[in-house]
Write a protein that holds these residues in place. Sequence first.
Motif, PDB file in Angstrom:
ATOM      1  N   VAL B 200       0.835  -1.199   0.000  1.00  0.00           N
ATOM      2  CA  VAL B 200       0.000   0.000   0.000  1.00  0.00           C
ATOM      3  C   VAL B 200       0.875   1.256   0.000  1.00  0.00           C
ATOM      4  O   VAL B 200       0.590   2.228  -0.716  1.00  0.00           O
ATOM      5  N   ALA B 201       1.963   1.243   0.785  1.00  0.00           N
ATOM      6  CA  ALA B 201       2.854   2.408   0.822  1.00  0.00           C
ATOM      7  C   ALA B 201       3.431   2.687  -0.564  1.00  0.00           C
ATOM      8  O   ALA B 201       3.491   3.840  -1.026  1.00  0.00           O
ATOM      9  N   ASP B 202       3.821   1.625  -1.233  1.00  0.00           N
ATOM     10  CA  ASP B 202       4.368   1.746  -2.581  1.00  0.00           C
ATOM     11  C   ASP B 202       3.332   2.357  -3.530  1.00  0.00           C
ATOM     12  O   ASP B 202       3.618   3.270  -4.309  1.00  0.00           O
ATOM     13  N   TRP B 203       2.104   1.879  -3.409  1.00  0.00           N
ATOM     14  CA  TRP B 203       1.038   2.360  -4.301  1.00  0.00           C
ATOM     15  C   TRP B 203       0.679   3.823  -3.987  1.00  0.00           C
ATOM     16  O   TRP B 203       0.506   4.638  -4.889  1.00  0.00           O
ATOM     17  N   LEU B 204       0.599   4.134  -2.682  1.00  0.00           N
ATOM     18  CA  LEU B 204       0.269   5.511  -2.290  1.00  0.00           C
ATOM     19  C   LEU B 204       1.350   6.486  -2.754  1.00  0.00           C
ATOM     20  O   LEU B 204       1.047   7.594  -3.221  1.00  0.00           O
ATOM     21  N   GLN B 205       2.603   6.068  -2.624  1.00  0.00           N
ATOM     22  CA  GLN B 205       3.719   6.925  -3.050  1.00  0.00           C
ATOM     23  C   GLN B 205       3.544   7.384  -4.493  1.00  0.00           C
ATOM     24  O   GLN B 205       3.816   8.514  -4.840  1.00  0.00           O
ATOM     25  N   ARG B 206       3.065   6.433  -5.313  1.00  0.00           N
ATOM     26  CA  ARG B 206       2.951   6.724  -6.735  1.00  0.00           C
ATOM     27  C   ARG B 206       1.614   7.365  -7.091  1.00  0.00           C
ATOM     28  O   ARG B 206       1.502   8.061  -8.085  1.00  0.00           O
ATOM     29  N   ASN B 207       0.565   7.099  -6.277  1.00  0.00           N
ATOM     30  CA  ASN B 207      -0.779   7.506  -6.676  1.00  0.00           C
ATOM     31  C   ASN B 207      -1.440   8.556  -5.784  1.00  0.00           C
ATOM     32  O   ASN B 207      -2.389   9.205  -6.206  1.00  0.00           O
ATOM     33  N   LYS B 208      -0.974   8.662  -4.565  1.00  0.00           N
ATOM     34  CA  LYS B 208      -1.585   9.616  -3.632  1.00  0.00           C
ATOM     35  C   LYS B 208      -0.458  10.394  -2.938  1.00  0.00           C
ATOM     36  O   LYS B 208      -0.150  10.133  -1.775  1.00  0.00           O
ATOM     37  N   PRO B 209       0.145  11.331  -3.625  1.00  0.00           N
ATOM     38  CA  PRO B 209       1.306  12.031  -3.062  1.00  0.00           C
ATOM     39  C   PRO B 209       0.985  12.616  -1.682  1.00  0.00           C
ATOM     40  O   PRO B 209      -0.100  13.172  -1.469  1.00  0.00           O
ATOM     41  N   GLY B 210       1.911  12.426  -0.769  1.00  0.00           N
ATOM     42  CA  GLY B 210       1.739  12.972   0.577  1.00  0.00           C
ATOM     43  C   GLY B 210       0.984  12.064   1.520  1.00  0.00           C
ATOM     44  O   GLY B 210       0.899  12.328   2.725  1.00  0.00           O
ATOM     45  N   ALA B 211       0.407  10.995   1.000  1.00  0.00           N
ATOM     46  CA  ALA B 211      -0.334  10.071   1.868  1.00  0.00           C
ATOM     47  C   ALA B 211       0.629   9.306   2.774  1.00  0.00           C
ATOM     48  O   ALA B 211       1.794   9.104   2.431  1.00  0.00           O
ATOM     49  N   THR B 212       0.129   8.877   3.931  1.00  0.00           N
ATOM     50  CA  THR B 212       0.958   8.144   4.884  1.00  0.00           C
ATOM     51  C   THR B 212       0.298   6.823   5.277  1.00  0.00           C
ATOM     52  O   THR B 212      -0.912   6.638   5.124  1.00  0.00           O
ATOM     53  N   VAL B 213       1.137   5.923   5.803  1.00  0.00           N
ATOM     54  CA  VAL B 213       0.687   4.620   6.314  1.00  0.00           C
ATOM     55  C   VAL B 213       1.116   4.525   7.772  1.00  0.00           C
ATOM     56  O   VAL B 213       2.306   4.646   8.069  1.00  0.00           O
ATOM     57  N   THR B 214       0.154   4.324   8.669  1.00  0.00           N
ATOM     58  CA  THR B 214       0.478   4.117  10.081  1.00  0.00           C
ATOM     59  C   THR B 214       0.184   2.664  10.428  1.00  0.00           C
ATOM     60  O   THR B 214      -0.952   2.194  10.235  1.00  0.00           O
ATOM     61  N   VAL B 215       1.207   1.952  10.894  1.00  0.00           N
ATOM     62  CA  VAL B 215       1.063   0.538  11.228  1.00  0.00           C
ATOM     63  C   VAL B 215       1.026   0.404  12.744  1.00  0.00           C
ATOM     64  O   VAL B 215       2.012   0.678  13.427  1.00  0.00           O
ATOM     65  N   LEU B 216      -0.126   0.011  13.263  1.00  0.00           N
ATOM     66  CA  LEU B 216      -0.305  -0.160  14.707  1.00  0.00           C
ATOM     67  C   LEU B 216      -0.223  -1.656  15.014  1.00  0.00           C
ATOM     68  O   LEU B 216      -1.150  -2.419  14.737  1.00  0.00           O
ATOM     69  N   ASP B 217       0.910  -2.078  15.561  1.00  0.00           N
ATOM     70  CA  ASP B 217       1.190  -3.508  15.736  1.00  0.00           C
ATOM     71  C   ASP B 217       1.052  -3.880  17.211  1.00  0.00           C
ATOM     72  O   ASP B 217       1.763  -3.325  18.058  1.00  0.00           O
ATOM     73  N   ALA B 218       0.164  -4.812  17.519  1.00  0.00           N
ATOM     74  CA  ALA B 218       0.009  -5.274  18.907  1.00  0.00           C
ATOM     75  C   ALA B 218       1.221  -6.053  19.385  1.00  0.00           C
ATOM     76  O   ALA B 218       1.420  -6.245  20.580  1.00  0.00           O
ATOM     77  N   ASN B 219       2.031  -6.518  18.429  1.00  0.00           N
ATOM     78  CA  ASN B 219       3.220  -7.292  18.784  1.00  0.00           C
ATOM     79  C   ASN B 219       4.360  -6.358  19.159  1.00  0.00           C
ATOM     80  O   ASN B 219       4.357  -5.179  18.795  1.00  0.00           O
ATOM     81  N   PRO B 220       5.370  -6.902  19.870  1.00  0.00           N
ATOM     82  CA  PRO B 220       6.462  -6.041  20.326  1.00  0.00           C
ATOM     83  C   PRO B 220       7.450  -5.662  19.229  1.00  0.00           C
ATOM     84  O   PRO B 220       8.366  -4.872  19.482  1.00  0.00           O
ATOM     85  N   GLY B 221       7.275  -6.174  18.036  1.00  0.00           N
ATOM     86  CA  GLY B 221       8.175  -5.834  16.947  1.00  0.00           C
ATOM     87  C   GLY B 221       7.751  -6.563  15.701  1.00  0.00           C
ATOM     88  O   GLY B 221       6.790  -7.354  15.720  1.00  0.00           O
ATOM     89  N   ILE B 222       8.423  -6.311  14.588  1.00  0.00           N
ATOM     90  CA  ILE B 222       8.096  -6.963  13.325  1.00  0.00           C
ATOM     91  C   ILE B 222       8.356  -8.463  13.477  1.00  0.00           C
ATOM     92  O   ILE B 222       9.465  -8.873  13.826  1.00  0.00           O
ATOM     93  N   LEU B 223       7.355  -9.282  13.225  1.00  0.00           N
ATOM     94  CA  LEU B 223       7.428 -10.695  13.582  1.00  0.00           C
ATOM     95  C   LEU B 223       8.248 -11.513  12.603  1.00  0.00           C
ATOM     96  O   LEU B 223       8.890 -12.478  12.989  1.00  0.00           O
ATOM     97  N   VAL B 224       8.157 -11.208  11.333  1.00  0.00           N
ATOM     98  CA  VAL B 224       8.821 -12.033  10.325  1.00  0.00           C
ATOM     99  C   VAL B 224       9.579 -11.140   9.350  1.00  0.00           C
ATOM    100  O   VAL B 224       9.227  -9.969   9.150  1.00  0.00           O
ATOM    101  N   GLU B 225      10.582 -11.732   8.726  1.00  0.00           N
ATOM    102  CA  GLU B 225      11.416 -11.009   7.761  1.00  0.00           C
ATOM    103  C   GLU B 225      11.756  -9.604   8.274  1.00  0.00           C
ATOM    104  O   GLU B 225      11.604  -8.614   7.539  1.00  0.00           O
TER     105      GLU B 225
END
Lengths: 395, 418
Positions: B200-225
């Motif tokens: 979505v961030a990639d798509w917004l960058q190209r299609n909705k200039p200035g748009a942001t993505v906020t990721v609210l993660d209940a986990n203590p950190g990025i779980l995979v990769e």
Amino acid sequence: MMYRQRLLASSLLLLTACGGGGESESSSGEPTLLEDPIFNSGSYTVTGTVPGTLIEGFCDDGSYYYTHSINNGTSYHPFSLELPSDQACRLVMTTNEESAINRVVVPIAFQLDGGSGIAFSASDRIDLGYIPLPLSRAAMVADSNGDGVEDSPYTIDSNTLDSQIGGALRARMALATALTDPLDSNRNGIVDIYDDDDGDHQPNRYDDDRDGDSVVDRTVLSDDLDGDGISNDRDRDDDNDGIPDLYDHDRDNDGVSNDLDDDDDNDGVVDSLDSDTVSSSSVLNDGRAAAAATAAVPDGRLLAAQCAQCHGTDGISVSGIESLAGEAGEIREEMAEMVQRAGSDIMSLQAHGYSSEQIQFIASWYGAIGGSALSGTYNPLDSDSGESDHDDDDD
Amino acid sequence: MTQISRRKFLKGAAATAAAATALAPGLLHAATTNHQVVVVGGGFAGATAAKYLAHWSSDVTVTLIEPKLTYHSPILSNLILNQNLDPARLSFSYAALASNHGINVVNESVTTIDTTLQRVTTNSGQSIAYDRLILAPGIRFQTIEGLDSTLIPHAWQGGDQVAMLRDQLQAMPAGGRFVMTIPAAPYRCPPGPYERACVVADWLQRNKPGATVTVLDANPGILVEPEIINHAFTSSYAGVVEYLPNATLTAVDSAGKVAVTALGDYPADVLNVIPPQEGGALIHEAGVANVGGRWAGVDPLSYESTAVANLHVIGDAQGTGQPKAGHIGNAEAKVCADAILRLLAGGTPYAEPMTNSACYTPISATTASWLTAVYAYNPTSRQMEVVPASAGAATAATSRNYSAMFHWANNLFADTFG
């Protein structure tokens, strides 16, 4: 060996109690054929893993159950034996059963809540985990009379087992509390049939002259198709094929279905005159069950199927990933090579997940399929062109 | 176990079939002596189980009960959000399972499961007896106060929900704020939420200039990769993605599009709430959700429930600790199908089953990473455990991975639905 066999052989057990001298009538007389002749009051399953083993269950009512562990190519052969819930039973495990001089017999006992014993019952499936049976006489704990039967049972501690593998023994098992044991009259922890009454180093079970009087105990019976010492009219499984007669579509194993066989038990008496013939209408002509029970499933089937997510069903790819069907040699070579180096792509990492033995199973399975079966006709996504060589990481 | 053993013993008996017919006029296949295996749920796990039961044996009659006529794959569905894929290309009917494998596909929903009489009833009143029952109901969402998923899409099941999120993103104003929430593990498809944030961030960058993505993660950190995802969040999408760990969702204002979290309130122009999950309704109704009250405890040799005999649970609803995703759901289904066939033939399940997990993760419209692991049965712990040397991930998101992703998906889809 993907089958389980069960049979009733009450008279076999009673032989020992009588000390030989030929056939004995079952005290209960002619068994009544019930809707479910084996388990009248329910059953449960005992599972575990062992080296290659005959597993036998001896129960209070004289019923007898056995199975062989399944050779899955490892030293941990699984087994599953179904026993009646309403009987106290005893387990005996035998390795090298075919050899009179190398056979090793191990009675199994249980330690349960402060008590111990060989006779037990259970309410539901119990798992005995791995049982490290000796594979040679030299590896036995003690065999003072040299009959190949361990002097004392191998004791499974329910506490240890439950905490290690969650075998549920303490929740589901009970030890028999009777002071006498009808199947172990001298209470030495060995069922009588595995004692060596005449001290000839052959346990009674395998001794055709149990009392040592030089007279062979078993009379050769004219009406004993399978030679198990139980005449057909009292043998629940005339041909010893593991399928009780009531359910056996071919009771004499002569290849002719009962429905077409004028002499179902091959005793020379045609069925119409033979008192020992279950009427054909009550015999289930169920060749499918018999075939299914004995059909061996190759070890590779399930392992190989786990390649299909990426390589296609039966190894026939519908996309740019290579097919595996008919590629036994290539699978062996490439996976062996992948295991040698660090994994930097999906397939190399996957290769590290399998033992060389498993790789053999997988290769053999795909080798047997050949490359001819199906062609890729189901192609839901238009895939990009080009072979994927699994070296997917540009780094 | 009493009835079970009798059933097993009487397998194939004409008497059994006749008795069953008398009990249930609506019974399917009463005339055959084949074993009856009923699979409920036509996702990756259920469809694979049905297919392989029929593929490996002609001695079973396989019935697949699934209310939807079309399955919409969640796998690759983030590529619907950025319009790289037409939804129709991720939609599968059950026609191939019926025609290629002779599976009875019943497009109804199960209303009751009688584990004593071993039969299921469908919404039409049809009663179907089974020797073995496989439940593959996937997930259901736990309740979040104020959440109305008809307004705030989860897009965590394919089909309409994904289309709704796509349409909302398309309608979002330039400079708008996309907020998404990730539930605490375990949940379906561990890399999926991070993948979505990237795509979505990639798509917004190209299609909705200035748009942001906020990721609210209940986990203590990025779980995979974590390396690749963190690199994408902080480098490729720097200034677009804001990642907040430990942001457990407590409530949602669905009309106002506000996520209420442990870290504060996050208003959004487009809000995507992926709620906390548990095994699908059927495992709760069947009384087999005995792992934390959320998932079904099973024996990994057969996926038979630890609570109810002759009832198996595969896929996201089972509680072995293996990841919840389509590829490994397919793997579990094969173990289950193989075990059931062996059990019905009087044998025992294969003692050393293996499963594996593999998935490609799009990071942009043209690149992807991947993640894989092989799981082996440990007879001591009686669990499926990762073989350490087999577990790993890509070191970078590449276009080659992006191409390979479609090869993988094609075979996975065909192996499941073809």
